[in-house]
Every structure is written in structure tokens, then in C-alpha cells.
Design a protein around this motif. Structure first.
Motif, PDB file in Angstrom:
ATOM      1  N   ARG A   1       0.853  -1.198   0.000  1.00  0.00           N
ATOM      2  CA  ARG A   1       0.000   0.000   0.000  1.00  0.00           C
ATOM      3  C   ARG A   1       0.886   1.243   0.000  1.00  0.00           C
ATOM      4  O   ARG A   1       0.908   2.023   0.942  1.00  0.00           O
ATOM      5  CB  ARG A   1      -0.938   0.002   1.206  1.00  0.00           C
ATOM      6  N   VAL A   2       1.594   1.426  -1.070  1.00  0.00           N
ATOM      7  CA  VAL A   2       2.528   2.544  -1.165  1.00  0.00           C
ATOM      8  C   VAL A   2       1.801   3.882  -1.118  1.00  0.00           C
ATOM      9  O   VAL A   2       2.320   4.864  -0.569  1.00  0.00           O
ATOM     10  CB  VAL A   2       3.402   2.423  -2.434  1.00  0.00           C
ATOM     11  N   ASP A   3       0.588   3.946  -1.658  1.00  0.00           N
ATOM     12  CA  ASP A   3      -0.184   5.183  -1.654  1.00  0.00           C
ATOM     13  C   ASP A   3      -0.599   5.562  -0.235  1.00  0.00           C
ATOM     14  O   ASP A   3      -0.412   6.702   0.206  1.00  0.00           O
ATOM     15  CB  ASP A   3      -1.410   5.054  -2.570  1.00  0.00           C
ATOM     16  N   TYR A   4      -1.160   4.610   0.480  1.00  0.00           N
ATOM     17  CA  TYR A   4      -1.640   4.851   1.843  1.00  0.00           C
ATOM     18  C   TYR A   4      -0.475   5.185   2.780  1.00  0.00           C
ATOM     19  O   TYR A   4      -0.544   6.137   3.561  1.00  0.00           O
ATOM     20  CB  TYR A   4      -2.382   3.612   2.328  1.00  0.00           C
ATOM     21  N   ALA A   5       0.598   4.399   2.687  1.00  0.00           N
ATOM     22  CA  ALA A   5       1.762   4.637   3.549  1.00  0.00           C
ATOM     23  C   ALA A   5       2.354   6.019   3.291  1.00  0.00           C
ATOM     24  O   ALA A   5       2.734   6.734   4.229  1.00  0.00           O
ATOM     25  CB  ALA A   5       2.816   3.558   3.320  1.00  0.00           C
ATOM     26  N   SER A   6       2.405   6.419   2.036  1.00  0.00           N
ATOM     27  CA  SER A   6       2.976   7.721   1.688  1.00  0.00           C
ATOM     28  C   SER A   6       2.115   8.862   2.210  1.00  0.00           C
ATOM     29  O   SER A   6       2.619   9.862   2.714  1.00  0.00           O
ATOM     30  CB  SER A   6       3.137   7.832   0.172  1.00  0.00           C
ATOM     31  N   ALA A   7       0.799   8.712   2.084  1.00  0.00           N
ATOM     32  CA  ALA A   7      -0.115   9.745   2.580  1.00  0.00           C
ATOM     33  C   ALA A   7       0.011   9.897   4.083  1.00  0.00           C
ATOM     34  O   ALA A   7       0.070  11.017   4.618  1.00  0.00           O
ATOM     35  CB  ALA A   7      -1.552   9.404   2.196  1.00  0.00           C
ATOM     36  N   LYS A   8       0.068   8.773   4.800  1.00  0.00           N
ATOM     37  CA  LYS A   8       0.142   8.820   6.254  1.00  0.00           C
ATOM     38  C   LYS A   8       1.502   9.318   6.737  1.00  0.00           C
ATOM     39  O   LYS A   8       1.592   9.998   7.773  1.00  0.00           O
ATOM     40  CB  LYS A   8      -0.163   7.440   6.835  1.00  0.00           C
ATOM     41  N   ALA A   9       2.556   9.002   5.996  1.00  0.00           N
ATOM     42  CA  ALA A   9       3.875   9.547   6.330  1.00  0.00           C
ATOM     43  C   ALA A   9       3.912  11.044   6.066  1.00  0.00           C
ATOM     44  O   ALA A   9       4.516  11.815   6.832  1.00  0.00           O
ATOM     45  CB  ALA A   9       4.958   8.833   5.525  1.00  0.00           C
ATOM     46  N   GLY A  10       3.262  11.463   4.985  1.00  0.00           N
ATOM     47  CA  GLY A  10       3.199  12.885   4.682  1.00  0.00           C
ATOM     48  C   GLY A  10       2.529  13.677   5.782  1.00  0.00           C
ATOM     49  O   GLY A  10       2.911  14.818   6.074  1.00  0.00           O
ATOM     50  N   LEU A  11       1.530  13.079   6.429  1.00  0.00           N
ATOM     51  CA  LEU A  11       0.845  13.757   7.525  1.00  0.00           C
ATOM     52  C   LEU A  11       1.783  14.031   8.698  1.00  0.00           C
ATOM     53  O   LEU A  11       1.601  15.001   9.426  1.00  0.00           O
ATOM     54  CB  LEU A  11      -0.343  12.920   8.003  1.00  0.00           C
ATOM     55  N   ILE A  12       2.779  13.182   8.873  1.00  0.00           N
ATOM     56  CA  ILE A  12       3.731  13.402   9.971  1.00  0.00           C
ATOM     57  C   ILE A  12       4.569  14.643   9.694  1.00  0.00           C
ATOM     58  O   ILE A  12       4.739  15.508  10.564  1.00  0.00           O
ATOM     59  CB  ILE A  12       4.615  12.164  10.172  1.00  0.00           C
ATOM     60  N   GLY A  13       5.087  14.762   8.469  1.00  0.00           N
ATOM     61  CA  GLY A  13       5.846  15.961   8.120  1.00  0.00           C
ATOM     62  C   GLY A  13       4.984  17.209   8.176  1.00  0.00           C
ATOM     63  O   GLY A  13       5.429  18.276   8.628  1.00  0.00           O
ATOM     64  N   PHE A  14       3.751  17.078   7.733  1.00  0.00           N
ATOM     65  CA  PHE A  14       2.794  18.184   7.785  1.00  0.00           C
ATOM     66  C   PHE A  14       2.572  18.617   9.234  1.00  0.00           C
ATOM     67  O   PHE A  14       2.603  19.811   9.562  1.00  0.00           O
ATOM     68  CB  PHE A  14       1.487  17.730   7.143  1.00  0.00           C
ATOM     69  N   THR A  15       2.383  17.650  10.107  1.00  0.00           N
ATOM     70  CA  THR A  15       2.146  17.929  11.524  1.00  0.00           C
ATOM     71  C   THR A  15       3.316  18.659  12.156  1.00  0.00           C
ATOM     72  O   THR A  15       3.137  19.657  12.881  1.00  0.00           O
ATOM     73  CB  THR A  15       1.883  16.611  12.276  1.00  0.00           C
ATOM     74  N   LYS A  16       4.502  18.177  11.916  1.00  0.00           N
ATOM     75  CA  LYS A  16       5.680  18.799  12.523  1.00  0.00           C
ATOM     76  C   LYS A  16       5.894  20.217  11.993  1.00  0.00           C
ATOM     77  O   LYS A  16       6.286  21.119  12.747  1.00  0.00           O
ATOM     78  CB  LYS A  16       6.917  17.919  12.283  1.00  0.00           C
ATOM     79  N   SER A  17       5.624  20.422  10.721  1.00  0.00           N
ATOM     80  CA  SER A  17       5.750  21.768  10.160  1.00  0.00           C
ATOM     81  C   SER A  17       4.727  22.717  10.781  1.00  0.00           C
ATOM     82  O   SER A  17       5.042  23.870  11.097  1.00  0.00           O
ATOM     83  CB  SER A  17       5.558  21.713   8.635  1.00  0.00           C
ATOM     84  N   LEU A  18       3.506  22.239  10.964  1.00  0.00           N
ATOM     85  CA  LEU A  18       2.485  23.064  11.611  1.00  0.00           C
ATOM     86  C   LEU A  18       2.900  23.437  13.027  1.00  0.00           C
ATOM     87  O   LEU A  18       2.673  24.566  13.477  1.00  0.00           O
ATOM     88  CB  LEU A  18       1.148  22.322  11.646  1.00  0.00           C
ATOM     89  N   ALA A  19       3.479  22.475  13.736  1.00  0.00           N
ATOM     90  CA  ALA A  19       3.886  22.737  15.116  1.00  0.00           C
ATOM     91  C   ALA A  19       4.893  23.887  15.169  1.00  0.00           C
ATOM     92  O   ALA A  19       4.798  24.770  16.032  1.00  0.00           O
ATOM     93  CB  ALA A  19       4.486  21.469  15.730  1.00  0.00           C
ATOM     94  N   PHE A  20       5.847  23.895  14.263  1.00  0.00           N
ATOM     95  CA  PHE A  20       6.837  24.974  14.206  1.00  0.00           C
ATOM     96  C   PHE A  20       6.177  26.303  13.864  1.00  0.00           C
ATOM     97  O   PHE A  20       6.467  27.342  14.461  1.00  0.00           O
ATOM     98  CB  PHE A  20       7.907  24.656  13.157  1.00  0.00           C
ATOM     99  N   GLN A  21       5.282  26.278  12.887  1.00  0.00           N
ATOM    100  CA  GLN A  21       4.708  27.513  12.367  1.00  0.00           C
ATOM    101  C   GLN A  21       3.666  28.144  13.286  1.00  0.00           C
ATOM    102  O   GLN A  21       3.544  29.367  13.362  1.00  0.00           O
ATOM    103  CB  GLN A  21       4.060  27.249  11.000  1.00  0.00           C
TER     104      GLN A  21
END
Length: 260
Positions: free
Chosen positions: A158-178
């Protein structure tokens, strides 16, 4: 605490939970309502939200249903404006909406499937967050909880699902900084095996009955059982609370001890 934050702390907070018609989203919506929030129950079709809304109201809570395709930025902006007008300015957002495709190798995964899975899980979270952040900034207080997955660590087939969920982690950390300077926290939850429509479908693909599948999976989980939607709701409740104000940029894996 700023005057705006003090005001927010003494009024009923408004929470948006996407993908809340059933499963994890419904459990989170009910729990946040139990915590005293007015909850906007969001799913693709407004009618599908009726059971969740009725359950909240029957328990004495406040909730309303809103239909929106989270992968449509115009629809999202319209839904958030309606929520603010009908329930009040939202200061809690749980980006739970997500879909999963069949277990396929990278060569078999179509562009259409990739776009659909990433669009709902990742782009949808971006659209909702972008629309809600101004309300949080104005209040000087906010909580963003993104629903990732243990699959973010990698998922065979499930490369699509795994990539989307991993992307949410980077998104989350960026939001935390901003957003931290505005009194807004952003965290992610990474569920493991949770009893849901998605895991029921996974059992069918393996040719197993769902109860049998749960027994087999439970044997691989250190706590000796599979997860329930309420397990995720408990964690979301904490991350959305005033007590989690010093927790941001984190991913909490709620897996019963399972690791990939």
C-alpha cells in the motif's frame, strides 16, 4: 495566557472531526462532545453523519452534520464557513478522513488510485487546516490532531496509503513549528490495528472471517487484543485538551505495542 486564550478557555469550544460518520471518526466526535465541545461531524455526505450526530445529542451533547468532499478546497472552505456560522469559530480540528486502496505493488498502483488516497488523507488535511487556522489564530488557542497510521513506517502493498500517512507526519511537525507562537498545537496519532470497515475489508482480502482475522492479529500484539475506535478517541481527547498545551509536533502510536 492572553485575553483571547482566556476567553476561549471559558466558552464552549467548537471541534471539527472529518470522516466522522463511522469508525474512528465517530468515536472521536462522540468523545469530544463528551468533553464538552460542540462538534461538527463532517463526512462526504451529510446524511451519513446522522447516526453520530444523534448519538451525541442523545447523550446531551451538541453536534451538527456537514457534508463535504475534503479533497475539494472550495467545498472545504464553504463547509468551514457554515460551521463557524452555525456552531461558532472552530478551534479544534481532527483530520481523520482517509481512504485506503487495495494491496498493490508500486507497478500496479494507478495514478488515479494514488491521487484519490493521497488527496483525501493528505491534501484534505491541508485544505481543512488552512481554512480553520485563521479562527484558531484569532482565538489565540487551537488544537490540530492529524490521523496518521503505523503504516507511515512502511506498508507492503500500500505505497499510496503509507505515503499519505507519512506525509501527515511531516505536515504535523511543520504546523507545530509555524503555529506554536499562536497558542496552537499540532500532533498526530498513528493507530495500529483498529476494528473498522477498513480492517474488515483487509480480512476479506485474505479470505478470512473478521472475527478470525482479529484473533490472528491479536496474537501479534503485545497487549493481547486488537484496538477499538475508542482507544484512538481517548488519545485524541488528550491532545485536544488544554492540558496538552506543551505537547506539539509529536506522533503518538496507539498500537498496543506493535511495531513494524
Amino acid at each position: 495566557m492572553t485575553h483571547a486564550a482566556q476567553h476561549a478557555a471559558h466558552t464552549q469550544r467548537v471541534a471539527i472531526v472529518t470522516g466522522a460518520a463511522r469508525g474512528i471518526g465517530a468515536a472521536v466526535a462522540k468523545r469530544l462532545a463528551h468533553d464538552g465541545m460542540a462538534v461538527a461531524v463532517v463526512d462526504l455526505h451529510e446524511a451519513d453523519c446522522a447516526d453520530t450526530v444523534d448519538a451525541i445529542k442523545d447523550s446531551g451533547g451538541t453536534a451538527a452534520a456537514f457534508g463535504s468532499d475534503v479533497d475539494d478546497e472550495t467545498a472545504v472552505a464553504s463547509a468551514v464557513a457554515r460551521i463557524a456560522a452555525e456552531l461558532g469559530p472552530p478551534t479544534v480540528l481532527v483530520n481523520n478522513a482517509g481512504i485506503g486502496g487495495p494491496n498493490l505493488g508500486v507497478e500496479e498502483t494507478s495514478t488515479r488510485q494514488w491521487d484519490a488516497v493521497v488527496g483525501v488523507s493528505l491534501r484534505g488535511a491541508f485544505f481543512l487546516t488552512r481554512a480553520v487556522t485563521p479562527y484558531m489564530t484569532a482565538a489565540g488557542w487551537g488544537r490540530i490532531v492529524n490521523m496518521s497510521s503505523i503504516s507511515a513506517l512502511g506498508d507492503a502493498g500500500r505505497v499510496d496509503y503509507a505515503s499519505a500517512k507519512a506525509g501527515l507526519i511531516g505536515f504535523t511537525k511543520s504546523l507545530a513549528f509555524q503555529l506554536g507562537g499562536h497558542g496552537i498545537t499540532a500532533n498526530a496519532i498513528g493507530p495500529g490495528f483498529i476494528v473498522s470497515d477498513m480492517t474488515r475489508v483487509a480480512a476479506q482480502r485474505r479470505g478470512r472471517g473478521f472475527e478470525e482475522h482479529q484473533r490472528i492479529v491479536a496474537q501479534t500484539i503485545p497487549v493481547g487484543r486488537v484496538g477499538r475506535p475508542e482507544d484512538i478517541a481517548h488519545t485524541a481527547s488528550y491532545l485536544a485538551s488544554p492540558g496538552a498545551g506543551f505537547v506539539t509536533g509529536q506522533i503518538i502510536y496507539v498500537t498496543g505495542g506493535s511495531v513494524y
